[in-house]
Design a protein around this motif. Sequence first.
Motif, mmCIF file in Angstrom:
data_model
loop_
_atom_site.group_PDB
_atom_site.id
_atom_site.type_symbol
_atom_site.label_atom_id
_atom_site.label_comp_id
_atom_site.label_asym_id
_atom_site.label_seq_id
_atom_site.Cartn_x
_atom_site.Cartn_y
_atom_site.Cartn_z
ATOM 1 N N GLU A 1 0.827 -1.215 0.000
ATOM 2 C CA GLU A 1 0.000 0.000 0.000
ATOM 3 C C GLU A 1 0.856 1.257 0.000
ATOM 4 O OE1 GLU A 1 -3.660 2.087 2.517
ATOM 5 O OE2 GLU A 1 -2.954 0.061 2.999
ATOM 6 N N PRO A 2 0.586 2.196 -0.904
ATOM 7 C CA PRO A 2 1.369 3.441 -0.952
ATOM 8 C C PRO A 2 0.932 4.398 0.156
ATOM 9 C CG PRO A 2 -0.366 3.508 -2.587
ATOM 10 C CD PRO A 2 -0.448 2.145 -1.945
ATOM 11 N N GLY A 3 1.711 5.451 0.324
ATOM 12 C CA GLY A 3 1.357 6.443 1.316
ATOM 13 C C GLY A 3 0.002 7.068 1.045
ATOM 14 N N ALA A 4 -0.745 7.355 2.108
ATOM 15 C CA ALA A 4 -2.111 7.868 1.966
ATOM 16 C C ALA A 4 -2.155 9.173 1.197
ATOM 17 C CB ALA A 4 -2.745 8.043 3.346
ATOM 18 N N SER A 5 -1.091 9.959 1.245
ATOM 19 C CA SER A 5 -1.088 11.263 0.570
ATOM 20 C C SER A 5 -0.840 11.137 -0.933
ATOM 21 C CB SER A 5 -0.011 12.164 1.176
ATOM 22 O OG SER A 5 1.285 11.610 0.950
ATOM 23 N N THR A 6 -0.531 9.929 -1.431
ATOM 24 C CA THR A 6 -0.157 9.769 -2.842
ATOM 25 C C THR A 6 -1.325 9.354 -3.723
ATOM 26 O OG1 THR A 6 0.468 7.430 -2.596
ATOM 27 C CG2 THR A 6 2.173 9.105 -2.142
ATOM 28 N N TRP A 7 -2.493 9.118 -3.121
ATOM 29 C CA TRP A 7 -3.644 8.735 -3.934
ATOM 30 C C TRP A 7 -4.925 9.211 -3.265
ATOM 31 C CZ3 TRP A 7 -7.425 5.418 -1.999
ATOM 32 C CH2 TRP A 7 -7.106 4.746 -0.820
ATOM 33 N N VAL B 1 -9.572 9.170 -3.954
ATOM 34 C CA VAL B 1 -10.768 8.862 -4.743
ATOM 35 C C VAL B 1 -11.761 9.984 -4.514
ATOM 36 C CG1 VAL B 1 -12.662 7.244 -5.118
ATOM 37 C CG2 VAL B 1 -10.394 6.384 -4.523
ATOM 38 N N GLY B 2 -12.303 10.530 -5.598
ATOM 39 C CA GLY B 2 -13.286 11.586 -5.469
ATOM 40 C C GLY B 2 -13.634 12.174 -6.816
ATOM 41 N N GLY B 3 -14.841 12.691 -6.936
ATOM 42 C CA GLY B 3 -15.257 13.319 -8.182
ATOM 43 C C GLY B 3 -15.313 12.364 -9.347
ATOM 44 N N GLY B 4 -15.542 11.081 -9.067
ATOM 45 C CA GLY B 4 -15.644 10.096 -10.135
ATOM 46 C C GLY B 4 -14.307 9.695 -10.734
ATOM 47 N N ALA B 5 -13.214 9.742 -9.934
ATOM 48 C CA ALA B 5 -11.901 9.373 -10.454
ATOM 49 C C ALA B 5 -10.999 8.896 -9.330
ATOM 50 C CB ALA B 5 -11.247 10.542 -11.169
ATOM 51 N N LEU B 6 -10.055 8.033 -9.674
ATOM 52 C CA LEU B 6 -8.940 7.673 -8.814
ATOM 53 C C LEU B 6 -7.719 8.430 -9.309
ATOM 54 C CD1 LEU B 6 -7.234 5.941 -6.799
ATOM 55 C CD2 LEU B 6 -7.107 4.204 -8.611
ATOM 56 N N ARG B 7 -7.127 9.231 -8.416
ATOM 57 C CA ARG B 7 -5.914 9.975 -8.754
ATOM 58 C C ARG B 7 -4.767 9.372 -7.967
ATOM 59 N NH1 ARG B 7 -10.220 13.204 -8.486
ATOM 60 N NH2 ARG B 7 -10.679 14.460 -10.338
ATOM 61 N N TRP B 8 -3.727 8.957 -8.702
ATOM 62 C CA TRP B 8 -2.651 8.191 -8.066
ATOM 63 C C TRP B 8 -1.322 8.701 -8.596
ATOM 64 C CZ3 TRP B 8 -2.345 2.149 -8.830
ATOM 65 C CH2 TRP B 8 -1.324 1.625 -8.028
ATOM 66 N N GLN B 9 -0.498 9.231 -7.701
ATOM 67 C CA GLN B 9 0.805 9.743 -8.100
ATOM 68 C C GLN B 9 1.691 8.602 -8.610
ATOM 69 O OE1 GLN B 9 2.583 12.002 -4.911
ATOM 70 N NE2 GLN B 9 0.685 13.162 -4.534
ATOM 71 N N THR B 10 2.441 8.894 -9.671
ATOM 72 C CA THR B 10 3.350 7.889 -10.196
ATOM 73 C C THR B 10 4.481 7.637 -9.199
ATOM 74 O OG1 THR B 10 4.567 9.589 -11.413
ATOM 75 C CG2 THR B 10 2.815 8.419 -12.596
ATOM 76 N N GLN B 11 4.872 6.386 -9.074
ATOM 77 C CA GLN B 11 5.854 5.981 -8.072
ATOM 78 C C GLN B 11 7.253 5.879 -8.676
ATOM 79 O OE1 GLN B 11 4.005 2.399 -5.820
ATOM 80 N NE2 GLN B 11 2.848 2.587 -7.723
ATOM 81 N N ASP B 12 8.225 6.244 -7.897
ATOM 82 C CA ASP B 12 9.611 6.079 -8.311
ATOM 83 C C ASP B 12 10.026 4.639 -8.023
ATOM 84 O OD1 ASP B 12 12.098 6.619 -9.287
ATOM 85 O OD2 ASP B 12 12.811 7.654 -7.479
ATOM 86 N N ALA B 13 9.340 3.729 -8.717
ATOM 87 C CA ALA B 13 9.500 2.294 -8.503
ATOM 88 C C ALA B 13 8.884 1.578 -9.697
ATOM 89 C CB ALA B 13 8.818 1.863 -7.201
#
Length: 634
Positions: free
Chosen positions: A451-457, A459-471
Amino acid sequence: MRRSHDRRVRRILLTALASLALLATPALPAAASPGLPAASLVAARPHAAAVAPSHTNPMALALPDGQTAASCADPTAIHGQPATGPKADRNWYLYCTTDALTATEKNADGSLVSHIVPTYRSTDLTHWTYVGDAFSAATKPAWVGAANGIWAPDVVFRDGRYLMYYAASDTPGEGGAATGGGSAVGVATGTSPTGPWTDSGGPVVAPQTAPNGTGKRWEFDPEVISWQGASYVYFGSYFGGVNVRRLSADGLRSEPSSEKPIAIDNRYEGAYLMEHGGWWYFLGSATNCCNGALTGYGVFVARSRSPLGPFLDQDGVSILDTRVGGTPMLAQNGNRWVGTGHNTVVTDFAHQDWIVYHAVDRHDPYYAGQPTYTKRPALIDPLDWQGGWPVVRGGAGPSDTAQPGPVAQPGERVAYHPRWEPVDRPARTDAALSTDFSGASLPATLSWTREPGASTWSVGGGALRWQTQDADIHPPATPLASVLTEEAPAGDYVVETRVSVDTPATGDGKNYVQGGLIVYGDDGNYVRLTSNSIFDTRQTEFGKEQTPVPAGSPNYGNQVVGPVGSWTTLRIVHRVVGGEDLYTAYTSVDGRHFVKGGTWTAALGTSPRIGLISLGGSGFTSTFDYLRVSSVVR
């Protein structure tokens, strides 16, 4: 890499008044001719009894010692001249890139013997007999350098002689060094399709510094056409893109000031040009040609009213765009063949086009005793036309069973008739496994691996926003990225998402930052379809990781599919065929018109999962509109 496809002459093989017509047009290459009358040689002999023989891929290349050649990469083929009349040459000729022919012919140090442009002859376009090499170590052009290869020949017939264009993989460097001078295009001439060949003594296209100023550009895979009284040579590869120049009147040099870009860098090589129905078609091959069983090479198409471009694909996207265009035309389909690319096209005596290309047998990819040396035998399949666009074997792709063969000789009766392959379509949506991210949290079916850090993703407004990982997911080479998945349904299914990755469309150098779909067995076994940043381009990539693999073999391979939009719809179709799990990629820039890509076979364990990834580098965000799972129909 291939012969000229000037269709003004290729149809000489198809006309009843051939011998006079040929003598009247000596300056035209042995390629194509929609301008000549349409009466075919087959029609002129209605009582012919022989049916064109069947064929089975790969084409059989017989060697003098009774063995069959293991490889014929970058193939080009022509018919001998004249093609008809009392002095007709009944033979077809096949030319291959420099390669080993067998695993048994070895040098003193144990390495395999390479043959410099091995050449074959055939009367049926299926069974071929070796007739020699274009060059030997003694006759190889001195300006190429003794340590360097001659690749991807393209043979044309013009003004009563044959011209063999080729890629010099490298030239001598400064101070007499055998390498380091950069790649170039050369040409040799002969009065016979089998030589002897006399080199012009210098490059047609000389080495040149890459546009980014780092090293020499890759001047590979020449392709020559004639148009409006002039001849042109196309050349190039991933480092430097594909370009075109006008040739001198004798065809032995090119005019640097006439150079025009045709395709952006980091996408295509092996350009092949053909004219059909008032359009010029660019066929180019993409990704790694030589990656063993994980080779994902394929052929893409775009078209233009002019052979000098601009070339647009079926979505209207240019192959010069950073969100690079190109519609998949020839891709692996789940049978034994992968890495289907680097083509030429011939037209038989019944007006049917046939695509000749190389591929890799995923069950037998390497020369015996050479675990990293990929064999690339030559294949042939019909090239059909549907709605103004070429498709291979009615859309079915490469064949691996007995098939109706080409009408390779006048008087044979047609055996092949197109049958159009249906495409996969999603049917009933599985509501329990699908989400439009309409709430403020993830649905219970989806769970994290790492699981990534809570601040990196969010859900809201009909979308999942997920920061790209340096991995990424390449153990043990990279830090392992988070994966968001749910259990895959049993049987056949479609998994789909719509994604926007905010890496710049204009080229950013953020290599392999990506977001999209994954079908996940574990960290070493998966397939994934993403919107990907690849150097200065944006592309859709369909990758496969497989572990374990034999020592020295690659464990990751990639294909590419259709263009990337500001939003891109990605679709993976899973089917079980013959006990194997097949995964086929589809992409769309508008959510309505989907282009079909290639197929990976992948054993992902008893409980694979489906879901999303956002990885490859930090600083960007993948936004997912939905995750939808459906049944599949044809």
